[in-house]
Scaffold this motif. Structure first.
Motif, PDB file in Angstrom:
ATOM      1  N   LYS A 249       5.875  13.868   1.747  1.00  0.00           N
ATOM      2  CA  LYS A 249       4.496  14.346   1.653  1.00  0.00           C
ATOM      3  C   LYS A 249       3.558  13.191   1.286  1.00  0.00           C
ATOM      4  N   LEU A 250       4.010  12.369   0.360  1.00  0.00           N
ATOM      5  CA  LEU A 250       3.187  11.222  -0.041  1.00  0.00           C
ATOM      6  C   LEU A 250       2.959  10.287   1.147  1.00  0.00           C
ATOM      7  N   LYS A 251       4.036  10.105   1.948  1.00  0.00           N
ATOM      8  CA  LYS A 251       3.914   9.216   3.118  1.00  0.00           C
ATOM      9  C   LYS A 251       2.870   9.750   4.088  1.00  0.00           C
ATOM     10  N   THR A 252       2.871  11.067   4.249  1.00  0.00           N
ATOM     11  CA  THR A 252       1.882  11.656   5.161  1.00  0.00           C
ATOM     12  C   THR A 252       0.478  11.506   4.595  1.00  0.00           C
ATOM     13  N   LEU A 253       0.348  11.731   3.296  1.00  0.00           N
ATOM     14  CA  LEU A 253      -0.983  11.652   2.684  1.00  0.00           C
ATOM     15  C   LEU A 253      -1.512  10.217   2.635  1.00  0.00           C
ATOM     16  N   TYR A 254      -0.606   9.288   2.354  1.00  0.00           N
ATOM     17  CA  TYR A 254      -1.025   7.888   2.162  1.00  0.00           C
ATOM     18  C   TYR A 254      -0.129   6.975   2.999  1.00  0.00           C
ATOM     19  N   PRO A 255      -0.304   6.982   4.323  1.00  0.00           N
ATOM     20  CA  PRO A 255       0.639   6.270   5.201  1.00  0.00           C
ATOM     21  C   PRO A 255       0.707   4.766   4.962  1.00  0.00           C
ATOM     22  N   ASN A 256      -0.305   4.178   4.354  1.00  0.00           N
ATOM     23  CA  ASN A 256      -0.273   2.719   4.177  1.00  0.00           C
ATOM     24  C   ASN A 256       0.369   2.271   2.868  1.00  0.00           C
ATOM     25  N   LEU A 257       0.695   3.225   2.025  1.00  0.00           N
ATOM     26  CA  LEU A 257       1.237   2.843   0.716  1.00  0.00           C
ATOM     27  C   LEU A 257       2.761   2.856   0.740  1.00  0.00           C
ATOM     28  N   LEU A 263       1.077   2.960  -5.076  1.00  0.00           N
ATOM     29  CA  LEU A 263       0.694   4.319  -5.507  1.00  0.00           C
ATOM     30  C   LEU A 263      -0.240   4.286  -6.707  1.00  0.00           C
ATOM     31  N   GLN A 264      -0.085   3.227  -7.513  1.00  0.00           N
ATOM     32  CA  GLN A 264      -0.933   3.131  -8.713  1.00  0.00           C
ATOM     33  C   GLN A 264      -2.422   3.030  -8.364  1.00  0.00           C
ATOM     34  N   THR A 265      -2.711   2.696  -7.101  1.00  0.00           N
ATOM     35  CA  THR A 265      -4.118   2.550  -6.729  1.00  0.00           C
ATOM     36  C   THR A 265      -4.799   3.913  -6.517  1.00  0.00           C
ATOM     37  N   ILE A 266      -3.994   4.981  -6.471  1.00  0.00           N
ATOM     38  CA  ILE A 266      -4.607   6.304  -6.279  1.00  0.00           C
ATOM     39  C   ILE A 266      -4.909   6.908  -7.653  1.00  0.00           C
ATOM     40  N   GLY A 267      -6.091   7.383  -7.810  1.00  0.00           N
ATOM     41  CA  GLY A 267      -6.465   7.970  -9.092  1.00  0.00           C
ATOM     42  C   GLY A 267      -5.750   9.300  -9.327  1.00  0.00           C
ATOM     43  N   GLN A 268      -5.594   9.659 -10.599  1.00  0.00           N
ATOM     44  CA  GLN A 268      -4.902  10.916 -10.942  1.00  0.00           C
ATOM     45  C   GLN A 268      -5.630  12.128 -10.351  1.00  0.00           C
ATOM     46  N   GLU A 269      -6.969  12.044 -10.324  1.00  0.00           N
ATOM     47  CA  GLU A 269      -7.755  13.152  -9.768  1.00  0.00           C
ATOM     48  C   GLU A 269      -7.398  13.384  -8.296  1.00  0.00           C
ATOM     49  N   ASP A 270      -7.326  12.273  -7.555  1.00  0.00           N
ATOM     50  CA  ASP A 270      -6.999  12.375  -6.127  1.00  0.00           C
ATOM     51  C   ASP A 270      -5.610  12.968  -5.937  1.00  0.00           C
ATOM     52  N   LEU A 271      -4.667  12.460  -6.728  1.00  0.00           N
ATOM     53  CA  LEU A 271      -3.291  12.979  -6.621  1.00  0.00           C
ATOM     54  C   LEU A 271      -3.275  14.470  -6.935  1.00  0.00           C
ATOM     55  N   ALA A 272      -4.040  14.849  -7.962  1.00  0.00           N
ATOM     56  CA  ALA A 272      -4.070  16.255  -8.367  1.00  0.00           C
ATOM     57  C   ALA A 272      -4.683  17.118  -7.263  1.00  0.00           C
ATOM     58  N   SER A 274      -4.573  16.595  -4.075  1.00  0.00           N
ATOM     59  CA  SER A 274      -3.657  16.736  -2.934  1.00  0.00           C
ATOM     60  C   SER A 274      -2.358  17.453  -3.300  1.00  0.00           C
ATOM     61  N   LEU A 275      -1.920  17.296  -4.539  1.00  0.00           N
ATOM     62  CA  LEU A 275      -0.569  17.772  -4.859  1.00  0.00           C
ATOM     63  C   LEU A 275      -0.522  18.776  -6.007  1.00  0.00           C
ATOM     64  N   GLY A 276      -1.668  19.085  -6.564  1.00  0.00           N
ATOM     65  CA  GLY A 276      -1.689  19.995  -7.713  1.00  0.00           C
ATOM     66  C   GLY A 276      -1.730  19.173  -8.999  1.00  0.00           C
ATOM     67  N   GLN A 277      -2.244  19.833 -10.052  1.00  0.00           N
ATOM     68  CA  GLN A 277      -2.476  19.154 -11.327  1.00  0.00           C
ATOM     69  C   GLN A 277      -1.191  18.543 -11.905  1.00  0.00           C
ATOM     70  N   LYS A 278      -0.152  19.380 -11.962  1.00  0.00           N
ATOM     71  CA  LYS A 278       1.085  18.957 -12.633  1.00  0.00           C
ATOM     72  C   LYS A 278       1.762  17.819 -11.877  1.00  0.00           C
ATOM     73  N   THR A 279       1.922  18.031 -10.551  1.00  0.00           N
ATOM     74  CA  THR A 279       2.610  17.024  -9.740  1.00  0.00           C
ATOM     75  C   THR A 279       1.803  15.736  -9.705  1.00  0.00           C
ATOM     76  N   GLY A 280       0.472  15.878  -9.618  1.00  0.00           N
ATOM     77  CA  GLY A 280      -0.395  14.707  -9.594  1.00  0.00           C
ATOM     78  C   GLY A 280      -0.227  13.886 -10.865  1.00  0.00           C
ATOM     79  N   ALA A 281      -0.235  14.569 -12.006  1.00  0.00           N
ATOM     80  CA  ALA A 281      -0.098  13.860 -13.294  1.00  0.00           C
ATOM     81  C   ALA A 281       1.275  13.202 -13.379  1.00  0.00           C
ATOM     82  N   TRP A 282       2.261  13.910 -12.866  1.00  0.00           N
ATOM     83  CA  TRP A 282       3.636  13.399 -12.935  1.00  0.00           C
ATOM     84  C   TRP A 282       3.769  12.126 -12.093  1.00  0.00           C
ATOM     85  N   ILE A 283       3.254  12.165 -10.870  1.00  0.00           N
ATOM     86  CA  ILE A 283       3.368  10.979 -10.002  1.00  0.00           C
ATOM     87  C   ILE A 283       2.548   9.819 -10.563  1.00  0.00           C
TER      88      ILE A 283
END
Ligand code: TTP
Length: 535
Positions: A249-257, A263-272, A274-283
């Motif tokens: 899923k991450l590859k599809t969302l961020y094909p260049n990473l 991955l550290q370049t994506i903010g927690q808000e963005d991750l949340a 796309s993937l939900g609060q919990k999963t975003g915070a975890w990643i």
């Protein structure tokens, strides 16, 4: 207490191959692979050095290494009545049986349990475990403060490439003491079972798991916090939890990473988003090496399953497979009863219809006597209820769950426990092992430098990644252990069973010990309620 966790990850090397080496008395220098049908599922390191890998088919493996010894996994079936037998493997008429490897896994667990009752152990799969060794490390360091000594020699361990250890940092001192402990655990397992393991030593599960794979086989690697930044150059799909669907899923969302650092370049808000609060915070924490998941003790399987997938089959074939599954499940129930003195309350049948590929299930109380024939009989009735949707059928699973403890066996074991615990002079395993092996003794210096607290607060209790569970057959059944109904003598019984009924020393040590800031085996037992998994 220094506040730094010491987490070990122990992973058996070429596990099934080691089991076969010991069982068949074959020297480890002989190249050997374990075969299941036409594929290789375990390849020993002697064969790997000759170019054999899991990717090879049998012919290619043989041509790369003509003296390769091939051992097929045990199979059930293939005879007219479905009884277990050592017969030629035939996928169409028999199923693989992993009992041999499950027993070996239990042996290893028991050896680790016997090492110390302060260790928190989580089974991550059939051949890997996490251990929270923080309490035991602190205990050793306290011993030094009280005038004892403790080895700070880490020469038996590798240190993650590009990093170094600093014995004046509290966090690194803990890893060094943890590494010494880890080597002792591996040695104890080897002495008791002959099996060799690799290990990783770090401050959290994610890092120790990465570490254990760095210097296989039969080696251990320390990952200090100073190594983490450089380590994050790794492909993020190598991180436990990102190798599967979530990684895709991450590859599809961020094909260049590609790497963790990317991955550290994506903010927690963005991750949340796309993937939900919990999963975003975890990643967000995971790609920084900062996930602080607790080691969750889970020593008792919560369900037992036997399953088989096959080409779309009519009722006669289903009956044949059901008999074989009943044989396997009856065997597992009996083994589980002997190991943990408990019996399952329910029998569950899952079947997949080959037309719509949908699973259906049906459940009934477990027959009083869980023999092959009774399980088969009840299984037939369960299948009758769902056969309208499941014929032709392409998958069957027969499972047992919701365990209650066997009162009769408890009583027997109670008597044993009380008698053995009351014998004089039971000092306990930990006491005997404390502070052994002091080749380079260093007195703990007062006022050591502190390294910056590195790790983030504990992650939410349910992370999306989780551990690999190679043996899980995905039943998702509930854990029916009614722990409130288990009195103290029963708990002692279970402890002694899990420890392999060691007799006086182990038992008394378990009953005398206070938890030392960690969790005792008793704590581990209670913790099984939420975290045990099928094995
Ligand atoms: P792994 O831990 O993946 O591998 P391994 O122990 O054989 O080798 P390594 O030293 O590299 O860790 O798997 C553990 C056992 O699980 C393995 O010995 C056989 C079994 N297994 C399968 O049955 N099917 C599989 O696809 C894999 C990967 C493993």
């Amino acid at each position: 207490m220094g506040g730094y966790k010491v987490i070990l990850h122990l992973d058996l090397d070429a596990f099934y191959a080691q089991v076969e080496h010991r069982r068949l008395g074959i020297d480890r220098s002989v190249p050997l692979a374990v075969q299941q049908w036409a594929g290789l599922i375990a390849v020993n390191y002697a064969a790997r050095s000759r170019g054999v890998g899991r990717f090879c088919d049998i012919q290619e493996a043989k041509s790369r290494c003509p003296d390769l010894k091939l051992v097929h996994v045990e199979t059930i079936g293939n005879t007219s009545d479905g009884r277990m037998g050592g017969v030629a493997a035939n996928k169409a008429t028999s199923k693989a049986c992993l009992n041999r490897y499950r027993s070996a896994s239990t042996e290893v667990l028991k050896a680790m349990q016997r090492f110390s009752d302060v260790l928190l152990i989580e089974r991550a799969s059939i051949d890997e475990w996490y251990i929270d060794a923080t309490a035991l490390v602190e205990e050793r360091l306290e011993g030094v403060e009280e005038g004892g000594s403790c080895s700070l020699d880490w020469r038996e361990s590798h240190v993650c490439k590009g990093a170094s250890l600093n014995a004046s940092l509290d966090c690194d001192v803990r890893l060094i003491v943890g590494a010494k402990l880890c080597k002792e655990i591996r040695d104890a397992v080897k002495a008791e079972t002959e099996y060799e393991m690799s290990a990783g030593i770090s401050h959290n599960k994610m890092l120790s798991k990465l570490a254990s794979a760095m210097n296989k086989p039969n080696m251990q690697t320390i990952v200090p916090s100073s190594a983490v930044e450089a380590l994050m150059d790794l492909d993020y799909t190598e991180i436990n939890g990102l190798g599967g669907k979530l990684g895709e899923k991450l590859k599809t969302l961020y094909p260049n990473l590609k790497t963790s650092r990317d991955l550290q370049t994506i903010g927690q808000e963005d991750l949340a988003r796309s993937l939900g609060q919990k999963t975003g915070a975890w990643i967000h924490a995971l790609c920084r090496g900062e996930v602080d998941e607790p080691v969750k003790p889970n020593l008792l399987p919560k369900s037992l399953n036997a399953c088989k997938s096959f080409p779309a089959s009519p009722i006669e074939q289903v009956h044949k497979w059901l008999l074989i599954l009943a044989e396997e499940l009856a065997d597992r129930i009996e083994q589980d009863r002997q190991d943990f003195a408990r019996m399952p309350r329910f029998l569950v049948l899952h079947a997949r219809g080959a037309v719509h590929f949908r699973d259906h299930s049906s459940q009934s109380p477990m027959p009083k006597s869980a023999t092959r024939d009774r399980l088969y009989e009840v299984g037939l009735k369960l299948f009758e209820k769902i056969q309208g949707e499941c014929l032709p059928c392409s998958r069957l699973a027969l499972g047992a769950n919701s365990f209650v403890f066997d009162q009769k066996d408890m009583k027997k074991m109670d008597t044993y426990f009380v008698a053995s615990a009351s014998e004089p002079g039971n000092s306990g395993a930990l006491g005997k092992r404390k502070n052994i092996g002091t080749s380079a003794l260093v007195e703990k210096k007062k006022g050591k430098a502190q390294c910056k607290p590195f790790f983030a607060p504990a992650a939410p209790s349910k992370q999306p990644g989780g551990c690999r569970a190679t043996e899980s057959e995905g039943e998702g059944s509930r854990d029916g252990i009614d722990l409130n109904a288990v009195d103290i003598s029963q708990q002692k019984y279970i402890l002694s069973m899990i420890k392999g009924a060691q007799g006086p020393a182990a038992n008394s040590s378990a009953s005398k010990r206070k938890s030392s800031g960690g969790q005792s085996n008793l704590g581990q037992f209670f913790a099984t309620r939420s975290s045990s998994q099928d094995l």
